[in-house]
Write a protein that holds these residues in place. Structure first.
Motif, PDB file in Angstrom:
ATOM      1  N   GLU A 256       0.826  -1.205   0.000  1.00  0.00           N
ATOM      2  CA  GLU A 256       0.000   0.000   0.000  1.00  0.00           C
ATOM      3  C   GLU A 256       0.866   1.263   0.000  1.00  0.00           C
ATOM      4  O   GLU A 256       0.590   2.229  -0.702  1.00  0.00           O
ATOM      5  CB  GLU A 256      -0.909  -0.023   1.223  1.00  0.00           C
ATOM      6  N   TYR A 257       1.938   1.229   0.777  1.00  0.00           N
ATOM      7  CA  TYR A 257       2.853   2.370   0.841  1.00  0.00           C
ATOM      8  C   TYR A 257       3.533   2.593  -0.516  1.00  0.00           C
ATOM      9  O   TYR A 257       3.702   3.735  -0.943  1.00  0.00           O
ATOM     10  CB  TYR A 257       3.888   2.144   1.933  1.00  0.00           C
ATOM     11  N   MET A 258       3.902   1.506  -1.201  1.00  0.00           N
ATOM     12  CA  MET A 258       4.531   1.647  -2.517  1.00  0.00           C
ATOM     13  C   MET A 258       3.570   2.265  -3.528  1.00  0.00           C
ATOM     14  O   MET A 258       3.980   3.094  -4.345  1.00  0.00           O
ATOM     15  CB  MET A 258       5.034   0.290  -3.012  1.00  0.00           C
ATOM     16  N   TRP A 259       2.297   1.874  -3.479  1.00  0.00           N
ATOM     17  CA  TRP A 259       1.307   2.493  -4.367  1.00  0.00           C
ATOM     18  C   TRP A 259       1.166   3.977  -4.054  1.00  0.00           C
ATOM     19  O   TRP A 259       1.044   4.801  -4.966  1.00  0.00           O
ATOM     20  CB  TRP A 259      -0.056   1.809  -4.246  1.00  0.00           C
TER      21      TRP A 259
ATOM     22  N   TRP B  39       9.168  20.015  -4.842  1.00  0.00           N
ATOM     23  CA  TRP B  39       9.161  20.109  -3.380  1.00  0.00           C
ATOM     24  C   TRP B  39       7.946  19.404  -2.777  1.00  0.00           C
ATOM     25  O   TRP B  39       7.946  19.070  -1.598  1.00  0.00           O
ATOM     26  CB  TRP B  39       9.225  21.562  -2.924  1.00  0.00           C
ATOM     27  N   LEU B  40       6.907  19.200  -3.573  1.00  0.00           N
ATOM     28  CA  LEU B  40       5.756  18.434  -3.087  1.00  0.00           C
ATOM     29  C   LEU B  40       6.155  17.012  -2.699  1.00  0.00           C
ATOM     30  O   LEU B  40       5.501  16.379  -1.878  1.00  0.00           O
ATOM     31  CB  LEU B  40       4.658  18.378  -4.160  1.00  0.00           C
ATOM     32  N   TRP B  41       7.221  16.520  -3.297  1.00  0.00           N
ATOM     33  CA  TRP B  41       7.679  15.171  -3.018  1.00  0.00           C
ATOM     34  C   TRP B  41       8.198  15.044  -1.584  1.00  0.00           C
ATOM     35  O   TRP B  41       8.304  13.947  -1.062  1.00  0.00           O
ATOM     36  CB  TRP B  41       8.761  14.765  -4.016  1.00  0.00           C
ATOM     37  N   ALA B  42       8.470  16.163  -0.924  1.00  0.00           N
ATOM     38  CA  ALA B  42       8.951  16.128   0.467  1.00  0.00           C
ATOM     39  C   ALA B  42       7.886  15.579   1.407  1.00  0.00           C
ATOM     40  O   ALA B  42       8.196  15.184   2.535  1.00  0.00           O
ATOM     41  CB  ALA B  42       9.377  17.522   0.910  1.00  0.00           C
TER      42      ALA B  42
ATOM     43  N   SER C 133       6.342   9.203   6.027  1.00  0.00           N
ATOM     44  CA  SER C 133       7.036   8.018   6.538  1.00  0.00           C
ATOM     45  C   SER C 133       7.417   8.190   7.998  1.00  0.00           C
ATOM     46  O   SER C 133       7.267   7.270   8.803  1.00  0.00           O
ATOM     47  CB  SER C 133       8.295   7.736   5.716  1.00  0.00           C
ATOM     48  N   ILE C 134       7.921   9.358   8.342  1.00  0.00           N
ATOM     49  CA  ILE C 134       8.285   9.635   9.730  1.00  0.00           C
ATOM     50  C   ILE C 134       7.051   9.588  10.616  1.00  0.00           C
ATOM     51  O   ILE C 134       7.077   9.037  11.727  1.00  0.00           O
ATOM     52  CB  ILE C 134       9.012  10.993   9.832  1.00  0.00           C
ATOM     53  N   TYR C 135       5.930  10.136  10.134  1.00  0.00           N
ATOM     54  CA  TYR C 135       4.669  10.084  10.885  1.00  0.00           C
ATOM     55  C   TYR C 135       4.235   8.628  11.119  1.00  0.00           C
ATOM     56  O   TYR C 135       3.816   8.268  12.226  1.00  0.00           O
ATOM     57  CB  TYR C 135       3.586  10.850  10.134  1.00  0.00           C
TER      58      TYR C 135
ATOM     59  N   THR D 192       3.830   6.908  14.835  1.00  0.00           N
ATOM     60  CA  THR D 192       2.579   6.342  15.347  1.00  0.00           C
ATOM     61  C   THR D 192       2.716   4.851  15.635  1.00  0.00           C
ATOM     62  O   THR D 192       2.125   4.356  16.587  1.00  0.00           O
ATOM     63  CB  THR D 192       1.421   6.581  14.357  1.00  0.00           C
ATOM     64  N   THR D 193       3.513   4.143  14.847  1.00  0.00           N
ATOM     65  CA  THR D 193       3.730   2.724  15.099  1.00  0.00           C
ATOM     66  C   THR D 193       4.489   2.518  16.399  1.00  0.00           C
ATOM     67  O   THR D 193       4.117   1.674  17.219  1.00  0.00           O
ATOM     68  CB  THR D 193       4.499   2.084  13.934  1.00  0.00           C
ATOM     69  N   VAL D 194       5.549   3.293  16.600  1.00  0.00           N
ATOM     70  CA  VAL D 194       6.345   3.161  17.824  1.00  0.00           C
ATOM     71  C   VAL D 194       5.510   3.513  19.052  1.00  0.00           C
ATOM     72  O   VAL D 194       5.551   2.822  20.077  1.00  0.00           O
ATOM     73  CB  VAL D 194       7.621   4.036  17.742  1.00  0.00           C
ATOM     74  N   MET D 195       4.721   4.572  18.958  1.00  0.00           N
ATOM     75  CA  MET D 195       3.875   4.962  20.095  1.00  0.00           C
ATOM     76  C   MET D 195       2.809   3.898  20.373  1.00  0.00           C
ATOM     77  O   MET D 195       2.490   3.627  21.526  1.00  0.00           O
ATOM     78  CB  MET D 195       3.211   6.317  19.851  1.00  0.00           C
ATOM     79  N   GLY D 196       2.271   3.286  19.334  1.00  0.00           N
ATOM     80  CA  GLY D 196       1.287   2.221  19.521  1.00  0.00           C
ATOM     81  C   GLY D 196       1.896   1.006  20.197  1.00  0.00           C
ATOM     82  O   GLY D 196       1.292   0.409  21.092  1.00  0.00           O
ATOM     83  N   VAL D 197       3.109   0.639  19.792  1.00  0.00           N
ATOM     84  CA  VAL D 197       3.796  -0.492  20.416  1.00  0.00           C
ATOM     85  C   VAL D 197       4.134  -0.166  21.862  1.00  0.00           C
ATOM     86  O   VAL D 197       3.960  -0.989  22.752  1.00  0.00           O
ATOM     87  CB  VAL D 197       5.063  -0.865  19.609  1.00  0.00           C
ATOM     88  N   LYS D 198       4.589   1.062  22.093  1.00  0.00           N
ATOM     89  CA  LYS D 198       4.932   1.477  23.457  1.00  0.00           C
ATOM     90  C   LYS D 198       3.697   1.441  24.350  1.00  0.00           C
ATOM     91  O   LYS D 198       3.762   0.985  25.490  1.00  0.00           O
ATOM     92  CB  LYS D 198       5.524   2.883  23.419  1.00  0.00           C
ATOM     93  N   LYS D 199       2.581   1.897  23.825  1.00  0.00           N
ATOM     94  CA  LYS D 199       1.333   1.890  24.584  1.00  0.00           C
ATOM     95  C   LYS D 199       0.890   0.450  24.860  1.00  0.00           C
ATOM     96  O   LYS D 199       0.389   0.142  25.937  1.00  0.00           O
ATOM     97  CB  LYS D 199       0.252   2.641  23.816  1.00  0.00           C
ATOM     98  N   GLY D 200       1.088  -0.424  23.889  1.00  0.00           N
ATOM     99  CA  GLY D 200       0.735  -1.828  24.071  1.00  0.00           C
ATOM    100  C   GLY D 200       1.569  -2.489  25.151  1.00  0.00           C
ATOM    101  O   GLY D 200       1.063  -3.272  25.956  1.00  0.00           O
TER     102      GLY D 200
END
Length: 173
Positions: free
Chosen positions: A89-92, A114-117, A123-125, A129-137
């Motif tokens: 999904e990310y690649m699409w 610059w829109l490509w930024a 990706s950082i977002y 959110t993944t790290v915070m979700g794992v930490k919360k878990g």
């Protein structure tokens, strides 16, 4: 009726890949024609740096998603599901965003690259959110909530027992 799901997946994958290849070829051709004919200030460096790597993504998606047929025309492999979540999904998303950036560069100028930024920021977002979700878990497992209110860690049954004084009541007849 056998392998109906595989045949449906193969048909859908082939249609999606053919449509994607046509759109990508048309957009890249449009950019190159505009670059070489109108001599507007378009540089090929950002194009090569940002747009050409997405051709690698498209090649990879074609490689894993293209259905394969045997010598007799029977379906050998339907390919991977191109609508899968996660990395596919990310690649699409990267592919579509890059195509949008190419259109913006054709309409405006090189500053639209610059829109490509947005892609690395997104990706950082996602990582955050993944790290915070794992930490919360992990915090919910009891390891991450040290020094917290003991009442907050107790279940309702435990709080009721403590409130009663953990005594047993007998019924009288």
């Amino acid at each position: 009726m056998a392998q109906k799901a595989a045949k449906t997946l193969a048909t859908r994958n082939a249609a999606v890949l053919n449509r994607t290849h046509l759109i990508t070829a048309a957009l890249h051709l449009l950019f190159l024609i505009l670059h070489f004919t109108f001599q507007r200030p378009r540089s090929l460096k950002p194009y090569v740096f940002l747009a050409v790597p997405t051709l690698g993504i498209e090649f990879y998606l074609d490689r894993v998603g293209r259905p394969r047929y045997g010598e007799d025309g029977s379906l050998r492999s339907a390919g991977e599901d191109l609508n899968a979540t996660g990395l596919t999904e990310y690649m699409w998303d990267v592919l579509y965003w890059t195509e949008g950036c190419i259109v913006a560069v054709c309409i405006f100028n090189d500053r639209a690259w610059w829109l490509w930024a947005v892609v690395p920021v997104y990706s950082i977002y996602l990582v955050y959110t993944t790290v915070m979700g794992v930490k919360k878990g992990f915090a919910g497992m009891g390891g991450g909530a040290e020094g917290a209110d003991p009442q907050a860690q107790m279940s309702k049954t435990q709080m009721k027992k403590e409130k009663k004084g953990d005594r047993v009541k007998y019924r009288s007849r």
